[in-house]
Design an enzyme around this catalytic site. Structure first.
Site, PDB file in Angstrom:
ATOM      1  N   LEU A  61     -26.818  -9.494  -4.485  1.00  0.00           N
ATOM      2  CA  LEU A  61     -26.707 -10.373  -5.654  1.00  0.00           C
ATOM      3  C   LEU A  61     -25.311 -10.952  -5.849  1.00  0.00           C
ATOM      4  O   LEU A  61     -25.092 -11.677  -6.822  1.00  0.00           O
ATOM      5  CB  LEU A  61     -27.134  -9.596  -6.907  1.00  0.00           C
ATOM      6  CG  LEU A  61     -28.573  -9.073  -6.852  1.00  0.00           C
ATOM      7  CD1 LEU A  61     -28.840  -8.117  -8.007  1.00  0.00           C
ATOM      8  CD2 LEU A  61     -29.567 -10.226  -6.885  1.00  0.00           C
ATOM      9  N   GLN A 145      -9.705   4.152 -16.478  1.00  0.00           N
ATOM     10  CA  GLN A 145      -9.941   5.247 -15.527  1.00  0.00           C
ATOM     11  C   GLN A 145      -8.724   5.447 -14.635  1.00  0.00           C
ATOM     12  O   GLN A 145      -8.385   6.558 -14.273  1.00  0.00           O
ATOM     13  CB  GLN A 145     -11.180   4.969 -14.659  1.00  0.00           C
ATOM     14  CG  GLN A 145     -11.451   6.077 -13.639  1.00  0.00           C
ATOM     15  CD  GLN A 145     -12.683   5.813 -12.799  1.00  0.00           C
ATOM     16  OE1 GLN A 145     -13.809   5.945 -13.266  1.00  0.00           O
ATOM     17  NE2 GLN A 145     -12.467   5.444 -11.560  1.00  0.00           N
ATOM     18  N   TYR A 151     -13.227  -3.316 -11.286  1.00  0.00           N
ATOM     19  CA  TYR A 151     -14.466  -2.784 -11.892  1.00  0.00           C
ATOM     20  C   TYR A 151     -14.339  -2.725 -13.409  1.00  0.00           C
ATOM     21  O   TYR A 151     -15.243  -3.147 -14.142  1.00  0.00           O
ATOM     22  CB  TYR A 151     -14.708  -1.394 -11.308  1.00  0.00           C
ATOM     23  CG  TYR A 151     -15.870  -0.619 -11.884  1.00  0.00           C
ATOM     24  CD1 TYR A 151     -17.186  -0.940 -11.561  1.00  0.00           C
ATOM     25  CD2 TYR A 151     -15.654   0.483 -12.724  1.00  0.00           C
ATOM     26  CE1 TYR A 151     -18.256  -0.196 -12.060  1.00  0.00           C
ATOM     27  CE2 TYR A 151     -16.713   1.225 -13.224  1.00  0.00           C
ATOM     28  CZ  TYR A 151     -18.015   0.880 -12.892  1.00  0.00           C
ATOM     29  OH  TYR A 151     -19.066   1.613 -13.394  1.00  0.00           O
ATOM     30  N   GLU A 183     -20.798   9.536 -17.614  1.00  0.00           N
ATOM     31  CA  GLU A 183     -20.849  10.382 -16.417  1.00  0.00           C
ATOM     32  C   GLU A 183     -22.310  10.707 -16.148  1.00  0.00           C
ATOM     33  O   GLU A 183     -22.911  11.533 -16.833  1.00  0.00           O
ATOM     34  CB  GLU A 183     -20.077  11.691 -16.648  1.00  0.00           C
ATOM     35  CG  GLU A 183     -18.695  11.530 -17.296  1.00  0.00           C
ATOM     36  CD  GLU A 183     -17.625  11.013 -16.344  1.00  0.00           C
ATOM     37  OE1 GLU A 183     -17.824  11.116 -15.116  1.00  0.00           O
ATOM     38  OE2 GLU A 183     -16.606  10.503 -16.823  1.00  0.00           O
ATOM     39  N   THR A 186     -25.669  10.344 -10.219  1.00  0.00           N
ATOM     40  CA  THR A 186     -26.320   9.342  -9.352  1.00  0.00           C
ATOM     41  C   THR A 186     -25.599   9.326  -7.991  1.00  0.00           C
ATOM     42  O   THR A 186     -24.517   9.911  -7.862  1.00  0.00           O
ATOM     43  CB  THR A 186     -26.183   7.920  -9.946  1.00  0.00           C
ATOM     44  OG1 THR A 186     -24.795   7.557  -9.921  1.00  0.00           O
ATOM     45  CG2 THR A 186     -26.715   7.821 -11.361  1.00  0.00           C
TER      46      THR A 186
END
Ligand code: NAP
Length: 256
Positions: A61, A145, A151, A183, A186
């Protein structure tokens, strides 16, 4: 509770693994037609057959043309689109110190671009169905982070777009909301953990900081909130950011 999602055509980007896979399965279980788009045909093959109402399209995508083509194909096959879950994303670690202007822009585009492309090309169909859009954000855009500028900037943009689109699409009765995980167990999360010298110790450290039950969020718990937002059970909810994170983002400072 009947979510009234039977035979609704709902697109789930990145639906072959992780959070997207749980959303696609939950939709199929509700009798919706879940339309999964994912990059990897291999991942798609691993989906359980129980999701008989799931339909699979393979595409990367990151290209606007690919998004347009997929929307055209979905409309040709089903005739309508009732919702989009913009879920695909990749915490690709393009930082300030360890990064470059080119990599930053690429990460920004790869993580936020297709959210815009998908909704842009599906808009006539969403107007016709008074559809619902759910964008998957990340707590990293609220907390930071470190080492992942592209991101985090993309996830911040996604929250801003949630507010912006909810306003622009009011006249069409299209609702737009965001779900913000922190969190979640996955494959993406496992890959991140594996970047540490002792992944199990890191997992314990993180879990200890999650106020509710000291554990990671399950993908199914994200899916349940997403389904509520897609359904007319949330018919007067738009422009909202819902944190499904065991209190991780907002309760951290209020408890000792
Ligand atoms: P995941 O386990 O990596 O699953 C995401 C799926 O999306 C993968 O199958 C991936 O394919 C696919 N995908 C990624 N980019 C794509 C693209 N450009 N085109 C088509 N498919 C693409 O990730 P997840 O942990 O479920 O994360 C889902 C969403 O939740 C992401 O937006 C992520 O930022 C967000 N989130 C997750 C967490 C967490 O703790 N897990 C926390 C905060 C936010 P490949 O594997 O082949 O790349």
């Amino acid at each position: 509770m009947d979510l009234h999602l039977k035979n609704k055509v709902i697109i789930v980007t990145g639906g072959a693994r992780g959070i997207g896979k749980s959303i696609a399965k939950a939709l199929a279980d509700e009798g919706a037609i879940s339309v999964v788009i994912d990059k990897s045909a291999e991942s798609i093959k691993t989906l359980p057959d129980s999701t008989q109402k799931s339909h699979f399209f393979t595409a990367d995508l990151t290209s606007a043309e690919a998004c347009k083509k997929i929307i055209d194909e979905i409309l040709e096959e089903f005739g309508h689109i009732d919702g989009i879950v913009n879920n695909a994303g990749n915490n690709d670690g393009i930082g300030l110190e360890k990064g470059s202007p080119e990599a930053f822009i690429k990460s920004l585009t790869n993580n936020a671009g297709h959210f815009y492309y998908m909704v842009h090309y599906a808009l006539p169909a969403l107007k016709a169905s008074h559809g619902s859009i759910v964008n998957i954000g990340s707590k990293t855009s609220i907390t930071g982070q470190g080492g992942t500028s592209g991101y985090v900037a993309a996830k911040g943009a996604i929250l801003a777009l949630t507010r912006e689109w909810s306003v622009e699409l009011l006249p069409y009765r299209i609702r737009v909301n965001a779900v913000i995980p922190a969190e979640v167990a996955t494959p993406l999360y496992e890959a991140w953990l594996n970047g540490f010298a002792d992944p199990q110790e890191k997992l314990k450290q993180v879990s200890r900081k999650i106020p509710l039950e000291k554990r990671l969020t399950k993908p199914e718990e994200i899916a349940d909130t997403v389904l509520f937002l897609l359904s007319d059970r949330s018919s007067h909810t738009t422009g909202q950011w819902l944190f499904v994170d065991g209190g991780y983002t907002h309760l951290d400072r209020s408890i000792s």
